[in-house]
Design an enzyme around this catalytic site. Sequence first.
Site, PDB file in Angstrom:
ATOM      1  N   ARG A 283       0.918  -1.138  -0.022  1.00  0.00           N
ATOM      2  CA  ARG A 283      -0.057   0.045   0.008  1.00  0.00           C
ATOM      3  C   ARG A 283       0.799   1.071   0.012  1.00  0.00           C
ATOM      4  NH1 ARG A 283      -3.689  -2.857  -1.197  1.00  0.00           N
ATOM      5  NH2 ARG A 283      -5.797  -2.981  -0.299  1.00  0.00           N
TER       6      ARG A 283
ATOM      7  N   GLU B 171      -4.410   7.809  -4.649  1.00  0.00           N
ATOM      8  CA  GLU B 171      -4.774   6.884  -5.894  1.00  0.00           C
ATOM      9  C   GLU B 171      -5.852   7.559  -6.490  1.00  0.00           C
ATOM     10  OE1 GLU B 171      -4.408   2.842  -5.053  1.00  0.00           O
ATOM     11  OE2 GLU B 171      -2.195   2.941  -4.761  1.00  0.00           O
TER      12      GLU B 171
ATOM     13  N   HIS C  39      -1.702   0.164  -9.595  1.00  0.00           N
ATOM     14  CA  HIS C  39      -2.471  -0.690  -8.598  1.00  0.00           C
ATOM     15  C   HIS C  39      -3.037  -1.915  -9.078  1.00  0.00           C
ATOM     16  CE1 HIS C  39      -4.145  -0.858  -4.311  1.00  0.00           C
ATOM     17  NE2 HIS C  39      -3.912  -1.934  -4.775  1.00  0.00           N
TER      18      HIS C  39
END
Length: 321
Positions: free
Chosen positions: A238, A267, A286
Amino acid sequence: MKQKVYITRKLPDEIVDRMREKYEVRMWEEEEIPVPREVLEKESEQVDGLLCLLTEQMDQPLLKNANNLKVVANMAVGYNNIDVDEARARGVVVTNTPGVLTETTADLTFALLMATARRIPEASEYLRHGKWETWSPMQLTGQDIHGATLGIIGLGRIGEAVARRAKGFDMNVLYHNRSRHHEVEEALDLQYVEFDELLKESDFVCVLTPLTKETENMIGREQLAKMKKTAILINTARGGIVNEDALYDALKNYDIWAAGLDVFAKEPVSVKHRLLTLPNLVTLPHIGSASIKTRMKMAEVAAMNLMCVLDGGEAPNKIRE
Ligand code: NAP
């Protein structure tokens, strides 16, 4: 009266249809646009169950007004987007999707490690931009993967799967956790080390812990300074675990050699983010768990957890922290 469910992003019909047989299901019908906060707030006030993604912040203000809510089923293994303490205080069960994405995320972690070490995106662009005029001895040279030392921070499900891949590449594997895994150490020939030793000894440092209060900014200036000048940092866990300002400076000054990031503190990351100006950074949006099969399984597991709770049972993947 049927119980009400809200799904925060368009999911495959076969999964939604199964839920429609039992519950009154509403869904945000877009695939590429996240549900606006005000819509999510309004929907949450009505529903018994919510199936959400990591893009939704299930925080205290939202949970406070969700008076009928019994379950929040996250379609991810990480659940840092959910205020688990607040949910628990309100009797709301939180679930995640562990296991089904382990191997896919380990594949991507290893792919990013290799792409960063061997400068694959840069080399591909080099060719496409017509820069390939000759073969030369030191052209686009990178770091060896085989025989190198990999340090895994967070030897959980994904960490262990990455370690297995590393062993196939003849890597020496160190790891650091809060607890030791003696059986895995023996089975895979891994070595447990203290955090600082891992930073100092590793050619590749791979971050695979959850994002928690404890792991936030776990890799900052001090930690980057301990790493080798030739080291490569990989974060597929993360954003927020690695401090981005510190990483920018370390990469810019070549205090470490390169980094590969699948995740960012905010993000989607802005294309103007200064990290993206650096040649020694490989970035992905991601996509750790993004294989067709795995994303289907994650949606199925999230739906199954939600249905278990609404039907009065125990969800297999209830967060118990
Ligand atoms: P997991 O099995 O729970 O493993 C996490 C590991 O981190 C555990 O071994 C834990 O061990 C360790 N850990 C936790 N806090 C730590 C700390 N403060 N210091 C050192 N180690 C610590 O989880 P997983 O399924 O492998 O997933 C790991 C994370 O990957 C998820 O939480 C998620 O955020 C991320 N992820 C990202 C993607 C992506 O698309 N990029 C996909 C899947 C998962 P101890 O408790 O013993 O410390």
